[in-house]
Motif scaffolding. Structure first.
Motif, PDB file in Angstrom:
ATOM      1  N   TRP A 300       0.828  -1.203   0.000  1.00 50.03           N
ATOM      2  CA  TRP A 300       0.000   0.000   0.000  1.00 50.03           C
ATOM      3  C   TRP A 300       0.862   1.252   0.000  1.00 50.03           C
ATOM      4  O   TRP A 300       0.549   2.236  -0.676  1.00 50.03           O
ATOM      5  CB  TRP A 300      -0.916  -0.003   1.226  1.00 50.03           C
ATOM      6  CG  TRP A 300      -1.956  -1.088   1.192  1.00 50.03           C
ATOM      7  CD1 TRP A 300      -2.577  -1.604   0.089  1.00 50.03           C
ATOM      8  CD2 TRP A 300      -2.482  -1.793   2.321  1.00 50.03           C
ATOM      9  NE1 TRP A 300      -3.462  -2.587   0.463  1.00 50.03           N
ATOM     10  CE2 TRP A 300      -3.431  -2.732   1.825  1.00 50.03           C
ATOM     11  CE3 TRP A 300      -2.251  -1.742   3.697  1.00 50.03           C
ATOM     12  CZ2 TRP A 300      -4.143  -3.591   2.662  1.00 50.03           C
ATOM     13  CZ3 TRP A 300      -2.959  -2.602   4.524  1.00 50.03           C
ATOM     14  CH2 TRP A 300      -3.895  -3.506   4.010  1.00 50.03           C
ATOM     15  N   CYS A 301       1.934   1.217   0.765  1.00 47.74           N
ATOM     16  CA  CYS A 301       2.863   2.350   0.803  1.00 47.74           C
ATOM     17  C   CYS A 301       3.431   2.622  -0.582  1.00 47.74           C
ATOM     18  O   CYS A 301       3.404   3.759  -1.071  1.00 47.74           O
ATOM     19  CB  CYS A 301       3.987   2.056   1.798  1.00 47.74           C
ATOM     20  SG  CYS A 301       5.430   3.144   1.668  1.00 47.74           S
ATOM     21  N   LYS A 302       3.934   1.578  -1.224  1.00 52.93           N
ATOM     22  CA  LYS A 302       4.561   1.756  -2.531  1.00 52.93           C
ATOM     23  C   LYS A 302       3.559   2.210  -3.590  1.00 52.93           C
ATOM     24  O   LYS A 302       3.914   2.921  -4.537  1.00 52.93           O
ATOM     25  CB  LYS A 302       5.236   0.450  -2.962  1.00 52.93           C
ATOM     26  CG  LYS A 302       6.022   0.557  -4.268  1.00 52.93           C
ATOM     27  CD  LYS A 302       7.083   1.635  -4.201  1.00 52.93           C
ATOM     28  CE  LYS A 302       7.860   1.731  -5.519  1.00 52.93           C
ATOM     29  NZ  LYS A 302       8.766   2.895  -5.532  1.00 52.93           N
ATOM     30  N   ASP A 307      -0.992   7.619   4.873  1.00 52.63           N
ATOM     31  CA  ASP A 307      -0.941   6.942   6.173  1.00 52.63           C
ATOM     32  C   ASP A 307      -2.351   6.658   6.688  1.00 52.63           C
ATOM     33  O   ASP A 307      -2.623   5.563   7.217  1.00 52.63           O
ATOM     34  CB  ASP A 307      -0.195   7.817   7.186  1.00 52.63           C
ATOM     35  CG  ASP A 307       1.272   8.002   6.836  1.00 52.63           C
ATOM     36  OD1 ASP A 307       1.757   7.299   5.923  1.00 52.63           O
ATOM     37  OD2 ASP A 307       1.926   8.853   7.460  1.00 52.63           O
ATOM     38  N   ALA A 308      -3.244   7.632   6.541  1.00 54.73           N
ATOM     39  CA  ALA A 308      -4.615   7.454   7.022  1.00 54.73           C
ATOM     40  C   ALA A 308      -5.328   6.349   6.241  1.00 54.73           C
ATOM     41  O   ALA A 308      -6.067   5.539   6.823  1.00 54.73           O
ATOM     42  CB  ALA A 308      -5.391   8.770   6.899  1.00 54.73           C
ATOM     43  N   GLU A 309      -5.115   6.301   4.936  1.00 55.25           N
ATOM     44  CA  GLU A 309      -5.727   5.247   4.129  1.00 55.25           C
ATOM     45  C   GLU A 309      -5.217   3.875   4.553  1.00 55.25           C
ATOM     46  O   GLU A 309      -5.982   2.904   4.632  1.00 55.25           O
ATOM     47  CB  GLU A 309      -5.430   5.482   2.648  1.00 55.25           C
ATOM     48  CG  GLU A 309      -6.195   6.635   2.030  1.00 55.25           C
ATOM     49  CD  GLU A 309      -5.788   6.886   0.596  1.00 55.25           C
ATOM     50  OE1 GLU A 309      -6.682   7.116  -0.251  1.00 55.25           O
ATOM     51  OE2 GLU A 309      -4.566   6.880   0.307  1.00 55.25           O
ATOM     52  N   ILE A 310      -3.933   3.786   4.825  1.00 56.59           N
ATOM     53  CA  ILE A 310      -3.351   2.508   5.235  1.00 56.59           C
ATOM     54  C   ILE A 310      -3.927   2.059   6.576  1.00 56.59           C
ATOM     55  O   ILE A 310      -4.265   0.883   6.765  1.00 56.59           O
ATOM     56  CB  ILE A 310      -1.816   2.605   5.299  1.00 56.59           C
ATOM     57  CG1 ILE A 310      -1.237   2.737   3.884  1.00 56.59           C
ATOM     58  CG2 ILE A 310      -1.209   1.387   6.003  1.00 56.59           C
ATOM     59  CD1 ILE A 310       0.249   3.010   3.831  1.00 56.59           C
ATOM     60  N   GLN A 311      -4.066   2.988   7.529  1.00 55.87           N
ATOM     61  CA  GLN A 311      -4.661   2.609   8.817  1.00 55.87           C
ATOM     62  C   GLN A 311      -6.112   2.161   8.641  1.00 55.87           C
ATOM     63  O   GLN A 311      -6.566   1.202   9.276  1.00 55.87           O
ATOM     64  CB  GLN A 311      -4.576   3.768   9.803  1.00 55.87           C
ATOM     65  CG  GLN A 311      -5.103   3.435  11.196  1.00 55.87           C
ATOM     66  CD  GLN A 311      -4.323   2.319  11.887  1.00 55.87           C
ATOM     67  OE1 GLN A 311      -3.270   2.541  12.449  1.00 55.87           O
ATOM     68  NE2 GLN A 311      -4.854   1.094  11.831  1.00 55.87           N
TER      69      GLN A 311
END
Length: 327
Positions: A300-302, A307-311
């Motif tokens: 997801w990072c790449k 950050d909010a979307e990943i959480q």
């Protein structure tokens, strides 16, 4: 009586079978450089470092053969997710039975992770496990030798595939190694994820409140003064505006307390290193197994998620299908 004898024989055979499957951990392999270079998916590495001891600073060096297990698409991309797994030794009776199941030689494992993360995947076998040499996993994990050997292996594999930058994820003891590699000055990482990571060895030992800790030792039995504790070396992390660092923890983790990850994260913040603390929910009884979630976070990072979307993804609030993160 015959039944008792039969039970003893069966139990004894089971112990022999387990020991045989686990023998490469109990008795680490030794290879020459030429033997290593003739193997598929293996790199010979040399490492050198300075180590502080009771008699002062001295130079240390080590060599070994590190095996790795790539997904089928690793050779046709400009980057990959390098994954470092957790410890495989704490108790022979429980760990040995799972060792064969966990062995990563099967390319289907890396290919499955590649599909889950949207990234090519290279699983690294830590020295002393899964065919890698150079040290004893039982007696020398957490020591500087492991951090430096794995760092050298990542560099060698990266060069072999021609990657300019990489993604890095590690679980538990492997998460601690990701933290350690960051402190060795690497400037080629886009996304670094430590899931359930032993990123503060001293904090973890303290929270376990074990006899080892009261004797000033890590759970490996080594002195806490000997180990390479990532939290002690945060000041050596290179600033990199292109890199994102994630510390992923489950508050209910019974194996590595969340305090271990939180202390490391706070040290990052204190040192001005941009990073993100994430909460995950492990599905195992001890709330420790966050490896798959950590790997997905790297994907997801790449792919550019915030950050909010990943959480939110970790909380199941969004589509969890990773987009292709290769470039």
């Amino acid at each position: 009586m015959k039944k008792l004898i039969l039970m003893i024989l069966v139990f004894g055979f089971a112990k022999v079978a387990v020991a045989g499957a686990y023998d490469e951990v109990l008795n680490p392999p030794a290879y020459t450089q030429s033997e290593c270079e003739s193997m598929q998916n293996a790199v010979w590495v040399d490492a050198a470092w300075l180590e502080n001891g009771a008699s002062g600073t001295r130079g240390r060096q080590a060599s070994g053969c590190v095996k790795y297990f790539p997904s089928d698409n690793a050779a046709v991309s400009s980057t990959a997710l390098f994954f470092i797994d957790g410890d495989v030794y704490s108790n022979v009776a429980t760990d040995a039975a799972n060792y064969e199941i966990q062995k990563p030689e099967n390319p289907a494992l890396a290919n499955m992770l590649a599909r889950q993360t949207g990234l090519p995947v290279i699983r690294i076998a830590r020295p002393g496990t899964f065919g890698s040499s150079g040290m004893s996993h039982i007696h020398e994990r957490r020591l500087p030798i492991e951090t430096y050997l794995v760092d050298a292996a990542v560099t060698k594999i990266k060069e072999r595939y021609g990657y300019q930058r990489i993604q890095l994820s590690g679980q538990s003891g492997g998460g601690g190694l990701v933290g350690g590699l960051l402190t060795l000055g690497r400037s080629d990482i886009d996304c670094a994820v430590m899931s359930s990571g032993v990123t503060s060895i001293k904090t973890r030992s303290r929270d376990l409140d074990s006899p080892n800790f009261h004797q000033g030792r890590d759970e490996t039995g080594r002195s806490l003064e000997e180990v390479y504790d990532p939290i002690d070396h945060v000041s050596q992390i290179v600033r990199d505006n292109e890199r994102r660092i994630f510390v992923l923890a489950d508050p209910k983790d019974q194996t590595v307390s969340i305090a271990s990850q939180n202390d490391f994260y706070e040290k990052l913040v204190e040192s001005g290193i941009s990073s993100t603390f994430l909460i995950g929910e492990a599905k195992d009884p001890k709330h420790h197994a966050l490896a798959v979630f950590g790997q997905k976070v790297a994907g997801w990072c790449k792919s550019g998620k915030s950050d909010a979307e990943i959480q939110d993804l970790l909380r199941g609030k969004s589509d969890q299908s990773p987009k292709n993160g290769t470039v």
